[in-house]
Enzyme design. Sequence first.
Site, mmCIF file in Angstrom:
data_model
loop_
_atom_site.group_PDB
_atom_site.id
_atom_site.type_symbol
_atom_site.label_atom_id
_atom_site.label_comp_id
_atom_site.label_asym_id
_atom_site.label_seq_id
_atom_site.Cartn_x
_atom_site.Cartn_y
_atom_site.Cartn_z
ATOM 1 N N PRO A 51 109.475 3.351 -32.664
ATOM 2 C CA PRO A 51 110.905 3.541 -32.845
ATOM 3 C C PRO A 51 111.747 2.262 -32.789
ATOM 4 O O PRO A 51 111.483 1.373 -31.984
ATOM 5 C CB PRO A 51 111.302 4.480 -31.694
ATOM 6 C CG PRO A 51 110.170 4.455 -30.741
ATOM 7 C CD PRO A 51 108.945 4.130 -31.536
ATOM 8 N N ASN A 52 112.712 2.229 -33.669
ATOM 9 C CA ASN A 52 113.727 1.172 -33.760
ATOM 10 C C ASN A 52 113.209 -0.126 -34.368
ATOM 11 O O ASN A 52 113.995 -1.052 -34.603
ATOM 12 C CB ASN A 52 114.383 0.892 -32.394
ATOM 13 C CG ASN A 52 115.074 2.120 -31.852
ATOM 14 O OD1 ASN A 52 115.912 2.692 -32.547
ATOM 15 N ND2 ASN A 52 114.717 2.565 -30.665
ATOM 16 N N ARG B 246 118.687 -5.304 -34.939
ATOM 17 C CA ARG B 246 118.524 -4.931 -33.543
ATOM 18 C C ARG B 246 118.336 -6.164 -32.639
ATOM 19 O O ARG B 246 117.376 -6.909 -32.813
ATOM 20 C CB ARG B 246 117.270 -4.061 -33.470
ATOM 21 C CG ARG B 246 116.871 -3.671 -32.105
ATOM 22 C CD ARG B 246 115.496 -3.039 -32.106
ATOM 23 N NE ARG B 246 115.244 -2.546 -30.786
ATOM 24 C CZ ARG B 246 114.049 -2.222 -30.329
ATOM 25 N NH1 ARG B 246 113.008 -2.318 -31.119
ATOM 26 N NH2 ARG B 246 113.911 -1.800 -29.095
ATOM 27 N N TYR C 126 114.525 -9.999 -30.683
ATOM 28 C CA TYR C 126 113.504 -9.656 -31.688
ATOM 29 C C TYR C 126 113.565 -10.534 -32.943
ATOM 30 O O TYR C 126 112.711 -10.399 -33.816
ATOM 31 C CB TYR C 126 113.629 -8.176 -32.074
ATOM 32 C CG TYR C 126 113.428 -7.250 -30.884
ATOM 33 C CD1 TYR C 126 112.178 -7.136 -30.286
ATOM 34 C CD2 TYR C 126 114.492 -6.519 -30.341
ATOM 35 C CE1 TYR C 126 111.979 -6.323 -29.177
ATOM 36 C CE2 TYR C 126 114.307 -5.691 -29.239
ATOM 37 C CZ TYR C 126 113.056 -5.594 -28.661
ATOM 38 O OH TYR C 126 112.858 -4.793 -27.571
ATOM 39 N N ASN D 115 102.327 -1.418 -32.347
ATOM 40 C CA ASN D 115 103.454 -1.729 -31.470
ATOM 41 C C ASN D 115 104.169 -0.400 -31.247
ATOM 42 O O ASN D 115 104.962 0.027 -32.082
ATOM 43 C CB ASN D 115 104.396 -2.752 -32.119
ATOM 44 C CG ASN D 115 105.542 -3.121 -31.175
ATOM 45 O OD1 ASN D 115 105.755 -2.435 -30.179
ATOM 46 N ND2 ASN D 115 106.266 -4.175 -31.506
ATOM 47 N N ALA E 105 109.279 1.577 -27.617
ATOM 48 C CA ALA E 105 109.636 2.197 -26.334
ATOM 49 C C ALA E 105 108.592 3.207 -25.864
ATOM 50 O O ALA E 105 108.445 3.437 -24.648
ATOM 51 C CB ALA E 105 111.001 2.868 -26.448
ATOM 52 N N GLU F 212 97.199 -3.843 -29.162
ATOM 53 C CA GLU F 212 98.613 -3.561 -28.881
ATOM 54 C C GLU F 212 99.414 -4.854 -29.068
ATOM 55 O O GLU F 212 98.974 -5.917 -28.615
ATOM 56 C CB GLU F 212 98.716 -3.082 -27.421
ATOM 57 C CG GLU F 212 100.113 -2.826 -26.925
ATOM 58 C CD GLU F 212 100.120 -2.463 -25.422
ATOM 59 O OE1 GLU F 212 99.050 -2.532 -24.769
ATOM 60 O OE2 GLU F 212 101.206 -2.136 -24.921
ATOM 61 N N HIS G 25 103.435 -6.637 -28.882
ATOM 62 C CA HIS G 25 104.867 -6.596 -28.595
ATOM 63 C C HIS G 25 105.484 -7.901 -29.059
ATOM 64 O O HIS G 25 104.944 -8.983 -28.757
ATOM 65 C CB HIS G 25 105.130 -6.380 -27.099
ATOM 66 C CG HIS G 25 104.565 -5.085 -26.633
ATOM 67 N ND1 HIS G 25 105.163 -3.886 -26.928
ATOM 68 C CD2 HIS G 25 103.420 -4.800 -25.986
ATOM 69 C CE1 HIS G 25 104.403 -2.911 -26.450
ATOM 70 N NE2 HIS G 25 103.343 -3.430 -25.885
ATOM 71 N N ARG H 222 110.508 -8.970 -18.947
ATOM 72 C CA ARG H 222 111.773 -8.242 -19.172
ATOM 73 C C ARG H 222 112.011 -7.236 -18.038
ATOM 74 O O ARG H 222 111.483 -7.407 -16.948
ATOM 75 C CB ARG H 222 111.720 -7.601 -20.551
ATOM 76 C CG ARG H 222 111.630 -8.662 -21.673
ATOM 77 C CD ARG H 222 111.669 -8.049 -23.044
ATOM 78 N NE ARG H 222 112.938 -7.343 -23.275
ATOM 79 C CZ ARG H 222 113.120 -6.498 -24.301
ATOM 80 N NH1 ARG H 222 112.144 -6.269 -25.162
ATOM 81 N NH2 ARG H 222 114.292 -5.899 -24.458
HETATM 82 C C1 DQA Z 1 108.767 -3.919 -27.938
HETATM 83 C C2 DQA Z 1 109.125 -3.939 -26.460
HETATM 84 C C3 DQA Z 1 109.535 -2.556 -25.978
HETATM 85 O O1 DQA Z 1 109.852 -2.575 -24.598
HETATM 86 C C4 DQA Z 1 110.743 -2.084 -26.733
HETATM 87 O O2 DQA Z 1 111.093 -0.777 -26.354
HETATM 88 C C5 DQA Z 1 110.586 -2.181 -28.218
HETATM 89 C C6 DQA Z 1 109.900 -3.345 -28.777
HETATM 90 C C7 DQA Z 1 108.468 -5.337 -28.483
HETATM 91 O O3 DQA Z 1 107.941 -5.405 -29.591
HETATM 92 O O4 DQA Z 1 108.768 -6.335 -27.840
HETATM 93 O O5 DQA Z 1 111.091 -1.364 -28.964
HETATM 94 O O6 DQA Z 1 107.603 -3.145 -28.120
#
Ligand code: DQA
Length: 143
Positions: free
Chosen positions: A9-10, A17, A22, A73, A76, A97, A99, A106
């Site tokens: 998501p997002n 964003r 990011y 990835n 959230a 995985e 990020h 964080r």
């Molecule tokens: C994320 C880190 C997560 O905590 C966050 O909710 C994201 C992006 C990252 O790529 O750094 O949506 O996965």
Amino acid sequence: MKILVINGPNLNMLGIREPDIYGKSTYTDLVSMIESYCEGEGIECECFQSNHEGAIVDKIQEAYGKVDGIVINPAAYTHTSIAILDALKTVAVPAVEVHISDISKREEFRQHSFVSAACVRTIKGLGFEGYIEAIKELQKKLP
Ligand code: DQA
């Protein structure tokens, strides 16, 4: 070698964003970067993004017997989703995985990943380059 790259998501809003966290590049830029690396390496690759947990679970289940590796990835859902953890365990496809940000530096709620338990490696804080690192990890692990 065939891989599936899943973004949660997002991440479709990359570029808009929180660019300080990011970056300014978009999801389309990310997909182009991944596709061009894979093309150069002769890797077949599908990029999938969803804002919905169940859709991600469905996609992982569909990968069973069809892909050699998964880059994920979960965004959230990293910090909440036992369903995605279970789906990765179910298909038992090697998964890495990723990020974009360094979740270990964080907020406290971002520091635990449910999904890590089903992944061969977690790459964090390398920006978009982390996805390429993840694919390289799969290349090392797969024939
Ligand atoms: C994320 C880190 C997560 O905590 C966050 O909710 C994201 C992006 C990252 O790529 O750094 O949506 O996965």
